[in-house]
Motif scaffolding. Structure first.
Motif: not given
Length: 400
Positions: A252, A265, A283, A297
């Protein structure tokens, strides 16, 4: 069109009846298409009369239908198997024994009027090259068409699709550009990511600004095209080997989005040495720490791996304790610790299923050094040296 109607008559696939009272009638429409080869030459003109809704009954003799993918059919004979994949009215099939392919081809041509295109080399815009070492998949023809379409055939090339020193935001004070053209460029690039994972993060980032694109966003998109101009012949290589281990990489970019400080992610999944799945996604919520962003992630990566495990079961492949490689020790500890702490209460329950999968030994989360984190390429812009190294390890290479 008349050939299509004649074929209906010959195959006896329908009969004319009185319309049932108080029943809706499913409409039909004609679909016309020019079938082309990889050089762009028309090889066949097709007319199809299709229903706007249909049902398909199970029960094709000798074949087992895929449980996850219902367009997959498997025929087994002793130690050999035949795999048949259907996409609308196109069929791809292969077998561990060439005689099964010949028998299936003869059977289908005897039952239906269809053309055999031979060894798979072009399908849905993908160019496929099969050789002793493995299989190459590319979209070089499509890439050339895009460069011509959007007028980026001339000018210099760049070594990466995104510059490391430029942060892209909404740029609300910037000059607006043509939305239609911008969306067309993004849509075309998204289709190209089917064989070019190396541009996925850059394309997904630029796609966030389709509602109100500015000159800065258009400039970022044009850079992607300049990168493609220098890597037209690149594609995915799938080496021939017997390693069918399933594994995933998760990473991430913590608070990387300038506008809302949400993290990105990134994940990729391998079957042996072959890259088979990848994604880059912002996200949905703001993470309060690097560990949380990495943990979320890893949860995304876990869902993909579980789906792949189910899909691969149709191919008689089973896996347990599939590894996810993560470069954040704290996220790994959260996933492996069955006790909830105050510091993890704010993480949504739906992400904690990762912990449940680890405890049931469906998934194993392991540490990988940052320099070996292959998912890096899906979360942030990288220097040309690191980018080229990860690109090669993903199996993205120049195809002759």
């Amino acid at each position: 069109m008349q050939e299509e109607l004649n074929q209906f008559e010959r195959n006896k696939v329908w009969e004319l009846v009185q319309r049932p009272i108080h029943q809706n009638v499913i409409g039909t429409k004609w679909v016309f298409i020019n079938k082309m080869n990889e050089e762009g030459s028309v090889v066949r003109n097709k007319a199809r009369l299709v229903a706007k809704g249909y049902c398909q009954e199970e029960g094709i003799s000798g074949f087992t239908r895929g449980k996850v993918d219902t367009t997959l059919f498997v025929f087994e004979k002793g130690q050999d198997c035949l795999l048949v994949q259907i996409y609308v009215d196109d069929i791809i099939f292969g077998a561990t024994n060439e005689s099964l392919c010949k028998k299936f081809s003869k059977l289908m041509q005897g039952e239906f009027e269809m053309s055999m295109m031979g060894e798979l080399n072009f399908f849905l815009g993908l160019q496929i090259k099969q050789c002793q070492e493995g299989i190459y998949i590319s979209q070089s023809k499509y890439t050339k068409e895009l460069l011509k379409k959007f007028g980026i055939e001339e000018g210099r090339t760049v070594s990466t699709p995104m510059a490391t020193n430029v942060k892209i935001d909404k740029d609300e004070k910037g000059k607006s550009v043509d939305e239609s053209k911008y969306r067309g460029m993004i849509g075309s690039l998204l289709y190209l990511t089917a064989s070019r994972p190396d541009i996925l993060h850059a394309v997904c980032l630029c796609a966030r600004f389709q509602s109100n694109p500015k000159e800065s966003h258009l400039s970022a998109v044009k850079r992607i095209f300049r990168y493609l101009k220098g890597t037209i012949q690149y594609g995915l290589f799938y080496p021939k080997n017997e390693n069918f281990s399933l594994k995933g990489y998760s990473d991430s970019d913590y608070a990387g989005n300038i506008d809302d400080r949400k993290s990105t992610s990134g994940s990729c999944q391998f079957l042996g040495d072959c890259l088979v799945s990848w994604f880059s996604k912002k996200q949905n919520c703001v993470s309060l720490s690097t560990a949380e962003a990495e943990y979320i992630s890893a949860a995304f990566c876990c869902t993909q791996l579980l789906w792949m495990k189910q899909t691969l079961a149709d191919y008689k492949c089973s896996f347990e304790n599939v590894p996810i490689f993560c470069d954040n020790i704290s996220a790994i500890n959260i996933a492996q610790n069955p006790v909830h702490h105050n510091r993890t209460k704010h993480i949504k329950i739906r992400h904690h299923f990762l912990r449940d999968c680890v405890s049931k030994r469906k998934i194993e989360i392991s540490f990988v050094p940052s320099q070996d984190q292959l998912a890096d390429i899906f979360t942030k812009p990288l220097s040309s040296e690191i980018f080229a190294s990860i690109r090669a390890r993903l199996g993205i290479m120049h195809i002759e």
